[in-house]
Enzyme design. Sequence first.
Site, PDB file in Angstrom:
ATOM      1  N   CYS A   1       0.836  -1.209   0.000  1.00 21.48           N
ATOM      2  CA  CYS A   1       0.000   0.000   0.000  1.00 21.48           C
ATOM      3  C   CYS A   1       0.872   1.262   0.000  1.00 21.48           C
ATOM      4  O   CYS A   1       1.544   1.533  -0.982  1.00 21.48           O
ATOM      5  CB  CYS A   1      -1.001  -0.053   1.150  1.00 21.48           C
ATOM      6  SG  CYS A   1      -2.451   0.925   0.792  1.00 21.48           S
TER       7      CYS A   1
ATOM      8  N   HIS B   1      -3.492  -4.622   1.917  1.00 26.44           N
ATOM      9  CA  HIS B   1      -2.899  -4.886   3.245  1.00 26.44           C
ATOM     10  C   HIS B   1      -2.916  -6.384   3.573  1.00 26.44           C
ATOM     11  O   HIS B   1      -3.818  -6.833   4.281  1.00 26.44           O
ATOM     12  CB  HIS B   1      -3.696  -4.147   4.322  1.00 26.44           C
ATOM     13  CG  HIS B   1      -3.383  -2.697   4.436  1.00 26.44           C
ATOM     14  ND1 HIS B   1      -2.513  -2.189   5.367  1.00 26.44           N
ATOM     15  CD2 HIS B   1      -3.828  -1.643   3.730  1.00 26.44           C
ATOM     16  CE1 HIS B   1      -2.437  -0.869   5.243  1.00 26.44           C
ATOM     17  NE2 HIS B   1      -3.228  -0.515   4.254  1.00 26.44           N
TER      18      HIS B   1
ATOM     19  N   GLU C   1      -1.258  -7.958   5.661  1.00 29.56           N
ATOM     20  CA  GLU C   1      -0.984  -8.218   7.086  1.00 29.56           C
ATOM     21  C   GLU C   1      -2.255  -8.120   7.927  1.00 29.56           C
ATOM     22  O   GLU C   1      -2.230  -8.400   9.114  1.00 29.56           O
ATOM     23  CB  GLU C   1       0.097  -7.247   7.596  1.00 29.56           C
ATOM     24  CG  GLU C   1      -0.356  -5.824   7.897  1.00 29.56           C
ATOM     25  CD  GLU C   1      -0.694  -4.984   6.665  1.00 29.56           C
ATOM     26  OE1 GLU C   1      -0.685  -5.506   5.531  1.00 29.56           O
ATOM     27  OE2 GLU C   1      -1.014  -3.795   6.844  1.00 29.56           O
TER      28      GLU C   1
HETATM   29  N1  GLN Z   1      -3.377   6.575   0.693  1.00 25.93           N
HETATM   30  C1  GLN Z   1      -2.175   6.238   1.380  1.00 25.93           C
HETATM   31  C2  GLN Z   1      -0.973   6.974   0.780  1.00 25.93           C
HETATM   32  O1  GLN Z   1      -1.086   7.643  -0.154  1.00 25.93           O
HETATM   33  C3  GLN Z   1      -1.923   4.757   1.354  1.00 25.93           C
HETATM   34  C4  GLN Z   1      -2.986   4.035   2.167  1.00 25.93           C
HETATM   35  C5  GLN Z   1      -2.523   2.801   2.859  1.00 25.93           C
HETATM   36  O2  GLN Z   1      -1.333   2.512   2.969  1.00 25.93           O
HETATM   37  N2  GLN Z   1      -3.482   2.062   3.365  1.00 25.93           N
HETATM   38  O3  GLN Z   1       0.087   6.855   1.245  1.00 25.93           O
END
Ligand code: GLN
Length: 214
Positions: free
Chosen positions: A86, A192, A194
């Site tokens: 992410c 995610h 995890e």
């Molecule tokens: N929107 C977040 C970002 O731009 C990422 C979101 C997340 O890691 N769940 O860093």
Amino acid sequence: MVTDQPTIIVGVLALQGAFIEHIHMLQNIPSVKQVLAVRTEEQLNSVDCLVIPGGESTAMALIAERCNLLEPLRTFVRNKPTWGTCAGMIMLADEATGAKKGGQQLLGGLSICVNRNQFGTQKDSFETMLHFPTILGENQPFHAVFIRAPIITAVKSDDVEILSRLESKVGQTDAETIVAVRQGHLMATAFHPELTRDNRLHQYFVHLALQHKK
Ligand code: GLN
């Protein structure tokens, strides 16, 4: 006698975000000798591979800069196995759109372009089943949790392997479905892993890290 001793030290970047959950997942993998929360250059230098968690890439980059970790991280990810999840995927991307006003620091290394917050805000978070045919098998779906997730909008090198695509989003072009890739020793997932009880992707990353251990 050959014994199957735990051999690898896995670091989890612990500046911000969901790092504790990754640490717990990795601690249960037999070939992992130790899992280390990484907050300093010294700690970074003592791990064989690194997980960059989800969270907020803008905040993570700012904290890394203040801790003088940006350059050491840039060098690390170009040499040692690293998995970005992410926000961590955003950090590993060579390019990001939807970046913070005035720009944000990336580590780069992965020849991809990502778009931040592809699906909207927190309330647009969703869960879906994904397939990873080449690494998990054809009929072994993975339950993926997407929270303000990015997407991979472009792959910029032939050696980037697409590991998984979103299957059920209506009205998306093919280019807006890539959610997991691998390029040599680097791996990235938009969701995610995890936050579930399924550690197959953690196991895969450890396997990748063992293959590329220097
Ligand atoms: N929107 C977040 C970002 O731009 C990422 C979101 C997340 O890691 N769940 O860093």
